[in-house]
Design a protein around this motif. Structure first.
Motif, PDB file in Angstrom:
ATOM      1  N   LYS A   2      16.764  -7.024   4.507  1.00  0.00           N
ATOM      2  CA  LYS A   2      17.824  -7.278   4.990  1.00  0.00           C
ATOM      3  C   LYS A   2      17.722  -8.678   5.675  1.00  0.00           C
ATOM      4  O   LYS A   2      16.543  -9.234   6.163  1.00  0.00           O
ATOM      5  N   THR A  66      38.952  -4.928   7.743  1.00  0.00           N
ATOM      6  CA  THR A  66      38.977  -3.486   7.081  1.00  0.00           C
ATOM      7  C   THR A  66      40.277  -2.796   7.346  1.00  0.00           C
ATOM      8  O   THR A  66      41.091  -2.137   6.496  1.00  0.00           O
ATOM      9  N   THR A  81      30.690  -4.066   7.020  1.00  0.00           N
ATOM     10  CA  THR A  81      31.006  -3.745   5.614  1.00  0.00           C
ATOM     11  C   THR A  81      30.947  -4.910   4.634  1.00  0.00           C
ATOM     12  O   THR A  81      30.526  -4.767   3.661  1.00  0.00           O
ATOM     13  N   ASN A  82      31.417  -6.198   5.254  1.00  0.00           N
ATOM     14  CA  ASN A  82      31.026  -7.405   4.217  1.00  0.00           C
ATOM     15  C   ASN A  82      29.602  -7.893   4.053  1.00  0.00           C
ATOM     16  O   ASN A  82      29.448  -8.365   2.993  1.00  0.00           O
ATOM     17  N   LYS A  84      27.227  -5.900   3.416  1.00  0.00           N
ATOM     18  CA  LYS A  84      26.601  -5.065   2.507  1.00  0.00           C
ATOM     19  C   LYS A  84      25.074  -4.884   2.631  1.00  0.00           C
ATOM     20  O   LYS A  84      24.227  -5.325   1.947  1.00  0.00           O
ATOM     21  N   GLY A  85      24.710  -4.378   3.642  1.00  0.00           N
ATOM     22  CA  GLY A  85      23.327  -3.863   3.965  1.00  0.00           C
ATOM     23  C   GLY A  85      22.553  -5.006   4.603  1.00  0.00           C
ATOM     24  O   GLY A  85      21.435  -4.847   5.104  1.00  0.00           O
ATOM     25  N   ASN A  86      23.250  -6.079   5.104  1.00  0.00           N
ATOM     26  CA  ASN A  86      22.450  -7.257   6.013  1.00  0.00           C
ATOM     27  C   ASN A  86      23.116  -6.768   7.435  1.00  0.00           C
ATOM     28  O   ASN A  86      23.823  -6.296   7.673  1.00  0.00           O
ATOM     29  N   GLU A 133      22.499  -3.302  10.548  1.00  0.00           N
ATOM     30  CA  GLU A 133      23.352  -2.574   9.559  1.00  0.00           C
ATOM     31  C   GLU A 133      23.440  -1.107   9.555  1.00  0.00           C
ATOM     32  O   GLU A 133      24.361  -0.280   8.962  1.00  0.00           O
TER      33      GLU A 133
END
Ligand code: GTP
Length: 195
Positions: A2, A66, A81-82, A84-86, A133
């Motif tokens: 992350k 979003t 959402t943008n 992505k897991g961070n 996240e």
């Protein structure tokens, strides 16, 4: 692994300002540009969440919400959402004088799976804040069900408060929100006196 991405929220209604506040000028410079010039020196990706295409003038990626018109919690959903897991760090475009050192100190204190925010005079400040996240589905659930109070969301989730080191000098203007034309005039006066 992350990592951290920084998002500046600039997608609100600006009803108190009367026009899109991040773009309103303080002594000739758009408010958000002060923040971009200082925070942009940190080694993290920096993006803007806004719906006005004029924010593209700053050469940063500009993302639209979003789900629009859901307030800052909707902005948090867009950021997560943008990312992505961070993990994400949220800033507000109306707090233009936040210093790099202050934000860096807050980021350094952030912990995995905890929200890290500031507390000033018994108030929890959602910005600047680091949001993990792991919150994404909870944020989505709140946004979809119109439970949009970010302060209440923070209270419900594991969170910690940023502790300013006593060696760190917080400038009186760093955590000030600029919401109205009167605030703009006061900030301009302060800048002229102090710079
Ligand atoms: N991306 C995004 N940012 C938002 C949204 N609503 C508020 N913000 C941002 O969140 C921060 C705090 O916003 P507020 O000052 O509470 O609300 P505002 O709508 O911008 O302004 P007022 O209408 O005067 O209350 C600011 O940086 C806003 O730009 C939204 O729906 N989406």
């Amino acid at each position: 692994m992350k990592e951290l991405e920084i998002y500046i929220l600039a997608g609100g209604k600006s009803s108190r300002m009367g026009s899109d506040k991040g773009l309103v000028k303080i002594t000739g410079k758009p408010m958000i540009q002060y923040l971009i010039e200082s925070i942009g020196t940190l080694p993290y990706p920096l993006r803007i969440i806004a719906h006005d295409p004029a924010y593209r003038q700053f050469d940063l990626k500009v993302i639209e919400d979003t789900i629009p018109e859901k307030g800052p919690l909707g902005g948090l959903l867009t950021a997560l959402t943008n990312a992505k897991g961070n993990n994400v760090c949220l800033l507000s475009c109306d707090m233009p004088f936040l210093k790099t050192e202050t934000l860096n100190a807050l980021i350094t204190q952030s912990r995995e799976n905890y929200i890290t925010v500031s507390r000033l005079k018994d108030r929890t400040l959602p910005f600047p804040g680091v949001y993990p996240e792991s919150l994404i589905s909870a944020v989505e659930e709140h946004v979809v069900n119109d439970k949009l109070k970010l302060q209440s969301f923070i209270q419900e989730k594991p969170h910690q408060f940023f502790a300013l080191d006593e060696r760190h000098k917080l400038s009186p203007i760093e955590f000030i929100n600029i919401n109205t034309p009167t605030d703009i005039a006061q900030a301009a006066t302060w800048l002229k006196k102090n710079h």
